[in-house]
Design an enzyme around this catalytic site. Structure first.
Site, PDB file in Angstrom:
ATOM      1  N   HIS A 166      21.801 -42.363 -18.139  1.00 34.33           N
ATOM      2  CA  HIS A 166      21.096 -42.204 -16.868  1.00 34.33           C
ATOM      3  C   HIS A 166      21.752 -43.112 -15.824  1.00 34.33           C
ATOM      4  O   HIS A 166      21.367 -44.277 -15.685  1.00 34.33           O
ATOM      5  CB  HIS A 166      19.624 -42.569 -17.023  1.00 34.33           C
ATOM      6  CG  HIS A 166      18.880 -41.738 -18.010  1.00 34.33           C
ATOM      7  ND1 HIS A 166      19.083 -41.849 -19.374  1.00 34.33           N
ATOM      8  CD2 HIS A 166      17.939 -40.773 -17.835  1.00 34.33           C
ATOM      9  CE1 HIS A 166      18.286 -40.990 -19.993  1.00 34.33           C
ATOM     10  NE2 HIS A 166      17.584 -40.335 -19.092  1.00 34.33           N
ATOM     11  N   HIS A 184      20.004 -38.174 -12.579  1.00 33.16           N
ATOM     12  CA  HIS A 184      18.979 -38.889 -13.348  1.00 33.16           C
ATOM     13  C   HIS A 184      19.374 -39.055 -14.807  1.00 33.16           C
ATOM     14  O   HIS A 184      19.386 -40.169 -15.328  1.00 33.16           O
ATOM     15  CB  HIS A 184      17.640 -38.151 -13.262  1.00 33.16           C
ATOM     16  CG  HIS A 184      16.549 -38.789 -14.069  1.00 33.16           C
ATOM     17  ND1 HIS A 184      15.668 -39.700 -13.529  1.00 33.16           N
ATOM     18  CD2 HIS A 184      16.211 -38.674 -15.376  1.00 33.16           C
ATOM     19  CE1 HIS A 184      14.844 -40.117 -14.481  1.00 33.16           C
ATOM     20  NE2 HIS A 184      15.143 -39.499 -15.603  1.00 33.16           N
ATOM     21  N   GLU A 243      -7.638 -48.854 -24.865  1.00 35.36           N
ATOM     22  CA  GLU A 243      -6.877 -49.054 -26.111  1.00 35.36           C
ATOM     23  C   GLU A 243      -5.369 -49.025 -25.889  1.00 35.36           C
ATOM     24  O   GLU A 243      -4.623 -49.768 -26.529  1.00 35.36           O
ATOM     25  CB  GLU A 243      -7.265 -48.006 -27.156  1.00 35.36           C
ATOM     26  CG  GLU A 243      -8.649 -48.190 -27.764  1.00 35.36           C
ATOM     27  CD  GLU A 243      -9.724 -47.446 -27.007  1.00 35.36           C
ATOM     28  OE1 GLU A 243     -10.857 -47.361 -27.508  1.00 35.36           O
ATOM     29  OE2 GLU A 243      -9.423 -46.935 -25.896  1.00 35.36           O
ATOM     30  N   HIS A 247     -15.404 -38.868 -34.446  1.00 41.33           N
ATOM     31  CA  HIS A 247     -15.222 -40.300 -34.658  1.00 41.33           C
ATOM     32  C   HIS A 247     -14.808 -40.634 -36.095  1.00 41.33           C
ATOM     33  O   HIS A 247     -14.609 -41.816 -36.412  1.00 41.33           O
ATOM     34  CB  HIS A 247     -16.512 -41.058 -34.327  1.00 41.33           C
ATOM     35  CG  HIS A 247     -16.707 -41.294 -32.858  1.00 41.33           C
ATOM     36  ND1 HIS A 247     -16.573 -40.304 -31.923  1.00 41.33           N
ATOM     37  CD2 HIS A 247     -17.024 -42.428 -32.163  1.00 41.33           C
ATOM     38  CE1 HIS A 247     -16.799 -40.803 -30.722  1.00 41.33           C
ATOM     39  NE2 HIS A 247     -17.077 -42.092 -30.835  1.00 41.33           N
TER      40      HIS A 247
END
Length: 670
Positions: free
Chosen positions: A31, A266, A415, A477
């Site tokens: 890149h 890029h 998280e 869960h």
């Protein structure tokens, strides 16, 4: 090229650009656009602000620089080579992206000295830097004395559109703003180009307002105006109660006649002819490759002299500190060396045999209290589940803007950010970080866990509610595939203790483990605390698997094995089988990874090859258990999702019972 025709700064900046272009072209991969666009801003940061010592890349009080936009790795490799990091020779630059080089496609902390964290998955570097700033704030609050700052450094970074699009940057930026981490200064490469093309296709938010809302200090500058960049960094340094984002408007592929401001620069080499034309634009000799003008190299290499001075100044501060505060200096050294106890037998709590027992998350909380008092560099908390995860250290304060010395961290429902922050705190050095959530939400932590495994980062994850045993919350869960997927991750240490005493020794393994992340898997529901003696002592947890209850015969008729809460089911099945004159051995397997490391003699002792009648039980997918039960054994588990009901009913419905084990055992033995 006539070097005297350009200013020294311009010469140095174009050296970064041409090195990056040439390395990517030689590799036929990479890149080039971002290093070309951010060369001005990076040059200002590295030559006028960044405190580092190329001769001692691990010097403790250095500024941390994170290239979160890791795809632009040649920007970092160019700077490391130019400023005098000895490991990164010109041969390494020429071997960019080649096998066994120190210049892999994305920066990797365990490979290249001077790289502070592995970046590549966008946003991870952003979040890891937040963890480093948290560690800096904590160590400074805990140890700095007036006139003797042992910890006083910044966390600088370069972030991209991609970093800011990824969800983790939202969580991490919110957390950093709340925590008022003023030592973070990120330069945002606002070039308006991503792989697909213009960011107008997908990313049109007002980044400045977004970060203002997070509680950041924001500045917008022309990223090619070096004076403006310098002024912005100085302004950011004066804002001590907010992290700073400097939005640098840049041109990707700067100087390329045909590929500037285009996605074509890029993620692919510019091409030989385009590079020639670009070098002409820079007033560079187009026939020279990997060329570094003497004037530029001499200027960059001043970093070695400055770095040595900074290091020596800090060493003097450290020496004076030891003289005035010897006890605190000793504590500081213990933090940096990650010192852990050598008398766990005395420290770890011992739990009496109890058929009712307690949840392993509850015993984990008790063990944590014991360790917290003996390991003052243990720091962590939970993603808004402190009471459920049992991760609060009772004698410690809360980490907050008013008290960075606190050791209890409230990560909030973040998280992703928590996982990356743990990695940052561990990489910073001085701390043993842990973070808690439900095992099901390890999915949200997974990118950070993988980085920790890849890079050998010793973060600790406390995952509770680890099975259908959590009950009524239901299948959304209830983790099923998670243990298997985490066990499949290289260098991850998965620990699923069967009772309270195993929990204690699993924590010991977790704090001692330094090859990657340690992952504790803990129950919501109560489990029996087993009767123990020397033969089945919980300290055997260190071996990964051991004989919890042996057969009466020299060789058992059948082997029953399990992990965590299901070991008690195997113990019950052993009793029922004895009533049928079938002699069973029960093996607790808290860690497959640790068991694999044992010698063959021990493995044979625990799992003799001659005994092919084997049954495993675990409230999770059976994937992977064939390694232990063999081709003739049976794995009892869940190869489907759970259900919403009291956990006892779910275990019964899905056949995770002693009766089921007995039934299968009878088939095998007959």
């Amino acid at each position: 090229m006539n070097p005297t025709a350009a200013s020294l700064d311009e010469l140095c900046v174009n050296t970064i650009r041409t090195l990056s272009m040439d390395a990517v072209q030689a590799a036929q991969s990479g890149h080039p656009g971002m290093p070309m666009g951010m060369a001005d801003a990076a040059y200002v940061l590295w030559t006028k602000f960044l405190k580092h010592d190329p001769a001692n890349p691990d010097w403790y009080n250095r500024d941390r620089f994170i290239l979160s936009a890791g795809h632009g790795s040649m920007l970092l490799y160019s700077l490391l080579h130019l400023t005098g990091y000895d490991d990164l020779s010109m041969d390494e630059i020429k071997n960019f992206r080649q096998l066994d080089s120190l210049t892999p496609g994305h920066p990797e902390v365990h490979i290249t000295r001077g790289v502070e964290t592995t970046t590549g998955p966008l946003g991870q570097g952003f979040g890891t830097g937040v963890g480093m700033a948290m560690a800096e704030a904590h160590m400074a609050a805990k140890f700095n004395e007036k006139g003797l700052p042992l910890t006083d450094h910044y966390v600088y970074g370069i972030v991209s559109d991609g970093d800011l699009m990824e969800g983790i940057s939202h969580e991490s930026a919110s957390m950093a703003g709340h925590m008022r981490l003023g030592k973070i200064i990120y330069l945002y490469d606002d070039n308006e180009i991503s792989i697909d093309g213009s960011t107008e296709l997908a990313f049109t938010e007002d980044v400045d307002k977004r970060f203002d809302a997070y509680g950041w200090h924001t500045i917008r500058v022309d990223g090619h105006d070096r004076d403006a960049v310098e002024s912005a960094i100085r302004e950011a340094q004066q804002v001590t109660d907010k992290p700073s984002l400097i939005c640098c408007k840049t041109h990707i592929g700067f100087g390329s006649p045909n590929k500037q401001d285009s996605a074509a620069s890029h993620g692919a080499p510019l091409g030989e002819e385009e590079i020639r034309e670009t070098k002409k634009f820079f007033n560079w000799n187009p026939d020279k490759k990997f060329f570094i003008p003497d004037e530029a190299l001499e200027h960059f290499r001043k970093a070695k002299e400055k770095g040595e001075e900074w290091n020596q100044e800090w060493q003097q501060v450290y020496a004076d500190y030891k003289g005035e505060f010897p006890d605190k200096a000793q504590q500081f050294d213990a933090h940096l060396s990650r010192k852990t106890p050598d008398n766990y037998e005395e420290i770890l709590p011992k739990f009496e045999a109890d058929e009712k027992g307690l949840a392993t998350r509850a015993s984990s909380g008790k063990v944590l209290q014991a360790l917290a008092s003996k390991i003052p560099h243990l720091i962590g908390g939970s993603a808004d589940l402190t009471g459920s995860n049992k991760t609060k250290m009772d004698e410690a304060d809360i980490f907050s803007p008013s008290n960075y010395a606190g050791r209890n961290i409230h990560f909030g429902v973040r998280e992703h950010a928590m996982g990356a922050a743990l990695n940052g705190m561990a990489l910073h050095s001085g701390l043993i970080p842990f973070g808690g959530t439900f095992l099901i939400f390890s999915d949200y932590c997974r990118p950070a866990i993988r980085i920790a495994g890849l890079s050998g980062i010793s973060s600790i994850f406390v995952f509770t509610h680890d099975s259908i045993g959590l009950g009524e919350d239901g299948p959304t869960h209830q983790p099923i595939e998670h243990l298997a997927s985490l066990r499949a991750m290289p260098n991850a240490l998965v620990l699923r203790p069967a009772d309270a005493n195993e929990v204690a020794w699993c924590w010991k393994e977790a704090v001692e483990y330094t090859a990657g992340p340690a992952l504790l898997s803990l129950t919501r529901q109560n489990v029996s605390t087993f009767k123990r003696d020397e033969a089945n002592a919980a300290s055997n947890t260190a071996k990964g698997a051991y004989i919890l209850a042996d057969s009466e015969k020299a060789q058992p008729d059948i082997i029953l094995m399990g992990t965590g809460s299901e070991v008690q089911i195997a113990m019950e099945a052993k009793k029922k089988l004895a009533e049928r004159d079938i002699d069973a051995r029960v093996i607790s397997m808290p860690s497959w990874e640790l068991f694999r490391k044992q010698d063959e003699a021990y493995k044979q002792k625990v799992l003799p090859k001659e005994v092919t009648a084997r049954i495993s039980i675990e409230a999770a997918t059976t994937f992977g258990w064939s390694e232990w039960v063999g081709s003739e054994g049976i794995a009892i588990g869940l190869d489907h999702f759970g259900a919403s009901a009291p956990y006892q009913e779910i275990y019964e419905k899905f056949g995770l019972t002693a009766e089921r084990m007995v039934e299968e055992a009878m088939k095998l033995v007959s």
